[in-house]
Design an enzyme around this catalytic site. Structure first.
Site, PDB file in Angstrom:
ATOM      1  N   CYS A 292      38.834  31.267  39.501  1.00 45.18           N
ATOM      2  CA  CYS A 292      39.004  32.281  38.700  1.00 45.18           C
ATOM      3  C   CYS A 292      37.946  33.250  39.469  1.00 45.18           C
ATOM      4  CB  CYS A 292      38.295  32.287  37.317  1.00 45.18           C
ATOM      5  SG  CYS A 292      36.525  31.650  37.373  1.00 45.18           S
ATOM      6  N   HIS A 319      28.173  34.271  36.743  1.00 44.70           N
ATOM      7  CA  HIS A 319      29.197  33.664  35.959  1.00 44.70           C
ATOM      8  C   HIS A 319      28.962  32.884  34.697  1.00 44.70           C
ATOM      9  CE1 HIS A 319      32.497  30.874  35.301  1.00 44.70           C
ATOM     10  NE2 HIS A 319      33.291  31.490  36.514  1.00 44.70           N
TER      11      HIS A 319
END
Length: 482
Positions: A292, A319
């Site tokens: 991602c 994150h």
């Protein structure tokens, strides 16, 4: 009296605008379900949207191009699209409306304009639908299932036929899997129906059978027993990461291609929009959709490299915590990740800096990277600290990124944010893997040190990239106009 008349005029305009939005929604639905033509508004999904959402998206579109994008004009163009014979396609009504009112438009009526703009649609090739199997049904697997089923339409592209899990397929297990698909703590309710069929050992999603297959090893499965042939296996299990392990899927009867939803070893790591055309699906059977974070930063890095050149840089990704971390303090194979995810900021590693070079070889050895996991369940931020070769400014680099977000090969990948108030919860549910925060950009006085802030929904945005790559691998990409 003048104030009253003015107010009444505003009310009348709002009523007309909402009525036009209702017609807009109907035509969008008719195009999708009758003709397999998907309409978006500057990359924003508009199928199953309500009136207020359509009005707000038009307002965003106007701010983005710095020119009013009227719902009345959009409806007029949609009518013209509905009146002509087009093959299955994906069209950006925002771009079409903007271009209709641009100085370059020489047409004096909407139908002539639409016919001219979409004249290449007739040259598109016929599409053979592709069966899809999800191997694993975790966070990414369930989001892929939602997207595949919500976008099935007439079934001309990707068809979700089965989901492979471990363990016996009992009524209780089916109910639990159905419940997790129906409702998600981050992404909300699935806009469809999910039932179970114990006799078939299947989920019935939007009235369509999706088989639940119990298997410990991929090579033990015969997909043809379920009427599945030449399927694309999307592996989101996390169990297989290298070429040899992933090729085990190809030993399954009925499987033809494999797509890994994680970085892979010994297989092409692809960021769709950046390097997917470098790999021919007619010659390659196993692909990786990278991570991602790699999908978030690579499109923007490509723009900067192509426009300014990158000398060196550092990536820090802030994150959201993931299922790999512990909910409470406990033993973990990696340092720090054992500490309670929802209570701590946790420094950890990311391979995204090196992974970028697999999609952009010219950046090999130029980037370092690290990661900090933070106490939010979804929604992440990448900070790119770059030294560029060509002198620039905040205005100049924002203009460059905006151009790529508006036209070219990266329009699906980069969303250009104009908001001064953007925070992580705002970007949840964004289909673009990179959300460029134009208001946060920093350039030093010398013009060669640049700091860029890239938001990304590490679940939803990434899963859309997986779907885009799956369509490319399966050769079911429709005619598009962006």
């Amino acid at each position: 009296m003048s104030a009253i008349k003015s107010y009444e005029k505003e009310l009348a305009f709002q009523a007309d605008r909402r009525k036009a939005s209702t017609e807009f929604i109907k035509i969008v639905s008719d195009l999708w379900y009758d003709k397999s033509i998907e309409v978006v508004l500057f990359k924003n999904q508009i199928i199953d949207r309500n009136v207020s959402e359509i009005i707000n998206l038009h307002q965003y579109a106007g701010e983005f191009v710095q020119k009013p994008i009227s719902i009345f004009d959009s409806v007029e163009i949609l009518r013209a699209i509905n009146d002509i014979n087009l093959p299955p396609a994906k069209l950006d009504i925002g771009k079409l409306t903007y271009e209709y009112h641009s100085d370059a438009n020489t047409h004096n009526n909407v139908k002539a304009f639409v016919l001219d703009k979409l004249k290449d649609a007739g040259e598109s090739k016929s599409i053979k639908p592709k069966d899809v199997v999800l191997y694993g049904f975790g966070r990414i697997g369930r989001l892929l299932a939602r997207q595949l089923m919500a976008k099935t339409g007439k079934g001309n592209q990707l068809r979700l036929r089965a989901i492979v899990t471990r363990g016996a397929v009992t009524e209780e297990i089916l109910e639990k899997r159905a419940a997790l698909l129906r409702t998600d703590s981050v992404h909300g309710h699935f806009s469809g129906t999910v039932d179970i069929d114990l006799e078939k050992q299947a989920l019935i999603i939007n009235g369509t059978t999706v088989n639940i297959i119990n298997a410990a090893k991929p090579e033990d499965i015969d997909y043809t027993e379920y009427g599945i042939f030449n399927a694309l296996i999307i592996d989101n299990s996390g169990a297989f990461r290298d070429s040899d392990a992933l090729k085990r899927h190809l030993k399954s009867k009925g499987a033809s291609k494999v797509l890994l939803t994680a970085p892979g070893k010994g297989v092409p790591n692809i960021v769709h929009g950046v390097n997917h055309t470098d790999h021919d699906p007619a010659k390659i059977k196993v692909f990786s959709a990278a991570s991602c974070t790699t999908n978030a930063i690579t499109p923007v890095l490509k723009v900067v490299e192509d426009s300014l050149g990158i000398k060196s840089g550092h990536l820090e990704t802030i994150h959201a915590y993931t299922n790999d971390q512990n909910l409470v303090d406990n033993m973990h194979s990696k340092y720090r990740r054992g500490r309670a995810a929802a209570l701590n900021m946790v420094i950890t590693e990311t391979g995204a800096g090196k992974a970028v070079a697999k999609a952009l070889p010219e950046l090999a050895g130029k980037l370092t990277s690290n990661a900090i996991r933070v106490p939010v369940p979804n929604g992440s931020l990448a900070i790119l600290n770059l030294e560029v070769n060509t002198k620039t400014s905040v205005e100049a680099i924002n203009t460059i990124i905006k151009k790529y977000a508006l036209e070219g090969d990266l329009v699906e990948q980069i969303q250009f944010s104009l908001s001064n108030e953007l925070v992580s919860s705002d970007i949840v549910g964004t289909s673009a893997p990179s959300i460029y925060d134009s208001k946060a950009t920093i350039v030093d006085d010398g013009g060669k040190k640049v700091i860029l802030y890239i938001w990304y929904d590490n679940e939803y945005g990434y899963s859309h990239q997986v779907i885009r790559l799956a369509k490319y691998i399966s050769k079911v990409r429709r005619y598009t106009y962006y």
